[in-house]
Design a protein around this motif. Structure first.
Motif, PDB file in Angstrom:
ATOM      1  N   ARG A   1      -3.677 -46.416 -21.744  1.00 25.91           N
ATOM      2  CA  ARG A   1      -4.636 -47.405 -21.527  1.00 25.91           C
ATOM      3  C   ARG A   1      -5.895 -46.937 -21.622  1.00 25.91           C
ATOM      4  N   CYS A   2      -6.279 -45.652 -21.825  1.00 25.18           N
ATOM      5  CA  CYS A   2      -7.359 -45.092 -21.868  1.00 25.18           C
ATOM      6  C   CYS A   2      -7.748 -44.182 -23.112  1.00 25.18           C
ATOM      7  N   GLY A   3      -6.720 -44.201 -23.796  1.00 23.35           N
ATOM      8  CA  GLY A   3      -6.878 -43.665 -25.116  1.00 23.35           C
ATOM      9  C   GLY A   3      -6.611 -42.026 -25.152  1.00 23.35           C
ATOM     10  N   HIS A   4      -6.602 -41.444 -24.047  1.00 23.89           N
ATOM     11  CA  HIS A   4      -6.422 -39.883 -24.088  1.00 23.89           C
ATOM     12  C   HIS A   4      -5.204 -39.137 -24.722  1.00 23.89           C
ATOM     13  N   ARG A   5      -5.487 -38.243 -25.168  1.00 21.31           N
ATOM     14  CA  ARG A   5      -4.602 -37.227 -26.010  1.00 21.31           C
ATOM     15  C   ARG A   5      -3.562 -36.550 -25.070  1.00 21.31           C
ATOM     16  N   PRO A   6      -2.100 -36.731 -24.524  1.00 25.85           N
ATOM     17  CA  PRO A   6      -1.476 -35.971 -23.630  1.00 25.85           C
ATOM     18  C   PRO A   6      -1.433 -34.444 -23.831  1.00 25.85           C
ATOM     19  N   GLY A   7      -1.912 -34.013 -25.244  1.00 22.89           N
ATOM     20  CA  GLY A   7      -1.946 -32.574 -25.345  1.00 22.89           C
ATOM     21  C   GLY A   7      -3.352 -31.929 -24.839  1.00 22.89           C
ATOM     22  N   ASP A   8      -4.004 -32.818 -24.517  1.00 18.34           N
ATOM     23  CA  ASP A   8      -5.485 -32.380 -24.159  1.00 18.34           C
ATOM     24  C   ASP A   8      -5.480 -32.659 -22.363  1.00 18.34           C
ATOM     25  N   THR A   9      -4.672 -31.949 -21.937  1.00 18.34           N
ATOM     26  CA  THR A   9      -4.482 -31.833 -20.623  1.00 18.34           C
ATOM     27  C   THR A   9      -4.251 -30.400 -19.868  1.00 18.34           C
ATOM     28  N   ASP A  10      -4.741 -30.090 -18.952  1.00 15.83           N
ATOM     29  CA  ASP A  10      -4.951 -28.852 -18.346  1.00 15.83           C
ATOM     30  C   ASP A  10      -3.825 -28.477 -17.208  1.00 15.83           C
ATOM     31  N   LEU A  11      -3.460 -29.521 -16.391  1.00 15.25           N
ATOM     32  CA  LEU A  11      -2.646 -29.548 -15.179  1.00 15.25           C
ATOM     33  C   LEU A  11      -1.900 -30.615 -14.951  1.00 15.25           C
ATOM     34  N   LEU A  12      -0.905 -30.455 -14.665  1.00 16.82           N
ATOM     35  CA  LEU A  12       0.182 -31.380 -14.401  1.00 16.82           C
ATOM     36  C   LEU A  12       0.733 -31.084 -12.788  1.00 16.82           C
ATOM     37  N   LEU A  13       0.464 -32.015 -11.922  1.00 19.70           N
ATOM     38  CA  LEU A  13       0.989 -32.260 -10.611  1.00 19.70           C
ATOM     39  C   LEU A  13       1.774 -33.292 -10.294  1.00 19.70           C
ATOM     40  N   TYR A  14       3.195 -32.941  -9.620  1.00 19.60           N
ATOM     41  CA  TYR A  14       4.000 -33.958  -9.829  1.00 19.60           C
ATOM     42  C   TYR A  14       4.613 -33.987  -8.341  1.00 19.60           C
ATOM     43  N   ALA A  15       4.039 -35.132  -7.745  1.00 16.55           N
ATOM     44  CA  ALA A  15       4.437 -35.526  -6.285  1.00 16.55           C
ATOM     45  C   ALA A  15       5.573 -36.164  -6.111  1.00 16.55           C
ATOM     46  N   ASP A  16       6.291 -35.896  -5.195  1.00 13.28           N
ATOM     47  CA  ASP A  16       7.709 -36.653  -4.564  1.00 13.28           C
ATOM     48  C   ASP A  16       7.923 -36.419  -3.418  1.00 13.28           C
ATOM     49  N   SER A  17       8.623 -37.300  -2.618  1.00 15.66           N
ATOM     50  CA  SER A  17       9.321 -37.230  -1.533  1.00 15.66           C
ATOM     51  C   SER A  17      10.668 -37.218  -1.109  1.00 15.66           C
ATOM     52  N   TRP A  18      11.665 -37.438  -2.468  1.00 17.53           N
ATOM     53  CA  TRP A  18      12.902 -37.607  -2.394  1.00 17.53           C
ATOM     54  C   TRP A  18      13.299 -37.053  -3.494  1.00 17.53           C
ATOM     55  N   HIS A  19      14.903 -36.738  -3.551  1.00 13.51           N
ATOM     56  CA  HIS A  19      15.513 -35.981  -4.521  1.00 13.51           C
ATOM     57  C   HIS A  19      15.280 -36.556  -5.998  1.00 13.51           C
ATOM     58  N   GLN A  20      14.832 -35.895  -6.537  1.00 19.19           N
ATOM     59  CA  GLN A  20      14.469 -36.039  -8.359  1.00 19.19           C
ATOM     60  C   GLN A  20      15.679 -36.007  -9.386  1.00 19.19           C
ATOM     61  N   GLY A  21      16.547 -35.026  -9.089  1.00 15.21           N
ATOM     62  CA  GLY A  21      17.524 -34.711 -10.077  1.00 15.21           C
ATOM     63  C   GLY A  21      18.658 -33.846  -9.626  1.00 15.21           C
ATOM     64  N   PRO A  22      19.408 -32.820 -10.390  1.00 14.20           N
ATOM     65  CA  PRO A  22      20.009 -31.765 -10.187  1.00 14.20           C
ATOM     66  C   PRO A  22      19.367 -30.664  -9.259  1.00 14.20           C
ATOM     67  N   ASP A  23      20.050 -30.445  -8.336  1.00 12.27           N
ATOM     68  CA  ASP A  23      19.438 -29.135  -7.360  1.00 12.27           C
ATOM     69  C   ASP A  23      19.258 -27.855  -8.305  1.00 12.27           C
ATOM     70  N   GLY A  24      18.142 -27.267  -7.981  1.00 14.60           N
ATOM     71  CA  GLY A  24      17.657 -25.985  -8.846  1.00 14.60           C
ATOM     72  C   GLY A  24      16.632 -26.425  -9.957  1.00 14.60           C
ATOM     73  N   TRP A  25      16.559 -27.839 -10.351  1.00 11.74           N
ATOM     74  CA  TRP A  25      15.741 -28.248 -11.243  1.00 11.74           C
ATOM     75  C   TRP A  25      14.632 -28.781 -11.029  1.00 11.74           C
ATOM     76  N   GLN A  26      13.589 -28.650 -11.566  1.00 14.44           N
ATOM     77  CA  GLN A  26      12.320 -29.395 -11.118  1.00 14.44           C
ATOM     78  C   GLN A  26      11.784 -30.224 -11.884  1.00 14.44           C
ATOM     79  N   PRO A  27      11.221 -31.756 -11.447  1.00 15.14           N
ATOM     80  CA  PRO A  27      10.941 -32.631 -12.491  1.00 15.14           C
ATOM     81  C   PRO A  27       9.845 -32.755 -13.197  1.00 15.14           C
ATOM     82  N   GLN A  28       8.756 -31.598 -13.111  1.00 18.71           N
ATOM     83  CA  GLN A  28       7.661 -31.947 -13.473  1.00 18.71           C
ATOM     84  C   GLN A  28       7.766 -31.178 -15.019  1.00 18.71           C
ATOM     85  N   TYR A  29       8.869 -30.494 -15.287  1.00 18.65           N
ATOM     86  CA  TYR A  29       9.185 -29.909 -16.779  1.00 18.65           C
ATOM     87  C   TYR A  29       9.659 -31.171 -17.534  1.00 18.65           C
TER      88      TYR A  29
END
Length: 353
Positions: free
Chosen positions: A65-93
């Motif tokens: 929408r804004c034409g920003h390159r994903p590669g020009d990102t300095d920080l990724l924060l992933y918020a959630d309140s319920w299970h995201q996938g397999p236990d022992g794995w984290q979704p931000q990756y």
């Protein structure tokens, strides 16, 4: 926290189709008397689409929408309140692998329904620190996402809690120190930790419920908390303090933003029932229900940590927020945590022009 040098450059939303309350009542999922009492209209239901995939789609939309390159990102924060996938794995990756690349700090934010507020506060602080030491380099950018799919065996979205039904969605915010269409003026939080049992009830801390197959039932936990409150009186006082601290937080955040309550154009609160939004939020602030996002929120359900950002996107797309307007975002989560943010719209969003 004052954040006048932090801007919103992009927004993205993944909002699946809805199941109406009428259909839920007809199929016996939702009591007819609650449908009449709470005036909710439906819930967004994602089916088998995983929450991290929803988050990836919302994030891609924000960049496109804004034409920003994903590669020009300095920080990724992933918020959630319920299970995201397999236990022992984290979704931000999942987003790191498929979108922003490996040279980005990626962190999961576990703050329940207020996760996106926590991400805003953490992201703004990170970006301001980067900007202070940049020495004329490119503007710093943070990707904030929130995603949840509640359609799982240990969750009944229609009876999850008193006065709301759970909806599935994902949203993404691109925060930057580069001037853009909207400015984050201030963001803050407070807590009333003596009320932490409100979301715990009498459930034991060990073994954790998900490891034993125990379903999540906030109705039962809330009832257990109220029973304990009647017995010792502590919980009742805590609820009074939640109300008082909410008003204090709003007053403080508005002051940090440099505006008054009369300057607030709209209020994005939790996607709860009419009586909760009206009594606990709008009437408490002395504002009419029409200034809230209840009419939209009642159609999609409580979207975990995404209520306020999805509502912001809706207001921009429908033209209900425009240049010079202010949005007050307010949330309540387990803890009990209270969160607040103020956004000023400077010009039309690029994708809404």
């Amino acid at each position: 926290m004052r954040t006048p040098d932090v801007f919103i450059k992009g927004l993205g939303v993944f909002l699946p189709g809805t199941v109406t309350v009428e259909e839920a009542v007809e199929k016996g999922w939702y009591p007819a008397f609650e449908a009449e009492l709470h005036e909710l209209a439906g819930a967004a239901v994602a089916g088998a689409t995983p929450a991290p995939e929803m988050a990836l789609r919302a994030a891609r939309e924000a960049y496109e929408r804004c034409g920003h390159r994903p590669g020009d990102t300095d920080l990724l924060l992933y918020a959630d309140s319920w299970h995201q996938g397999p236990d022992g794995w984290q979704p931000q990756y999942h987003l790191q692998r498929h979108l922003v690349g490996d040279d980005v700090l990626a962190v999961e934010v576990r703050q329940g329904c207020n996760g996106m507020f926590g991400a805003l506060e953490l992201g703004a602080g990170y970006l301001r620190g980067r900007a202070a030491g940049a020495g004329g380099g490119r503007a710093a950018t943070a990707l904030l996402v929130a995603a949840d799919n509640f359609g799982t065996p240990m969750m009944d979205r229609w009876t999850m809690g008193p006065g709301y039904v759970a909806g599935d969605a994902a949203c993404a915010v691109l925060l930057t120190t580069e001037p853009s269409f909207a400015r984050l003026l201030a963001v803050g939080s407070a807590a009333v930790s003596e009320a932490e049992q409100m979301h715990r009830g009498a459930e034991p801390l060990f073994p954790p419920g998900p490891t034993t197959g125990r379903p999540l039932d906030f109705r039962a936990r809330n009832a257990e908390f109220k029973e304990a409150a009647l017995a010792d009186g502590v919980g009742t006082g805590a609820l009074v303090r939640v109300h008082g601290r909410t008003l204090e937080l709003v007053e403080r955040t508005l002051a940090e933003a440099g505006i008054g309550l009369g300057d607030v154009t709209r209020v994005a609160y939790m996607n709860y029932s009419r009586e909760i939004v009206e009594q606990r939020c709008m009437a408490a602030l002395g504002l009419p229900l029409e200034k809230s996002t209840w009419e939209f929120g009642r159609t999609v359900g409580h979207l975990g940590a995404g209520d306020q950002v999805v509502s912001l996107d809706h207001l921009l797309r429908t033209g209900e927020l425009g240049p010079g307007d202010h949005l007050l975002m307010l949330g309540v989560g387990p803890g009990v945590t209270l969160s607040c943010a103020v956004v000023r719209i400077l010009r039309s969003a690029p994708w809404c022009s």
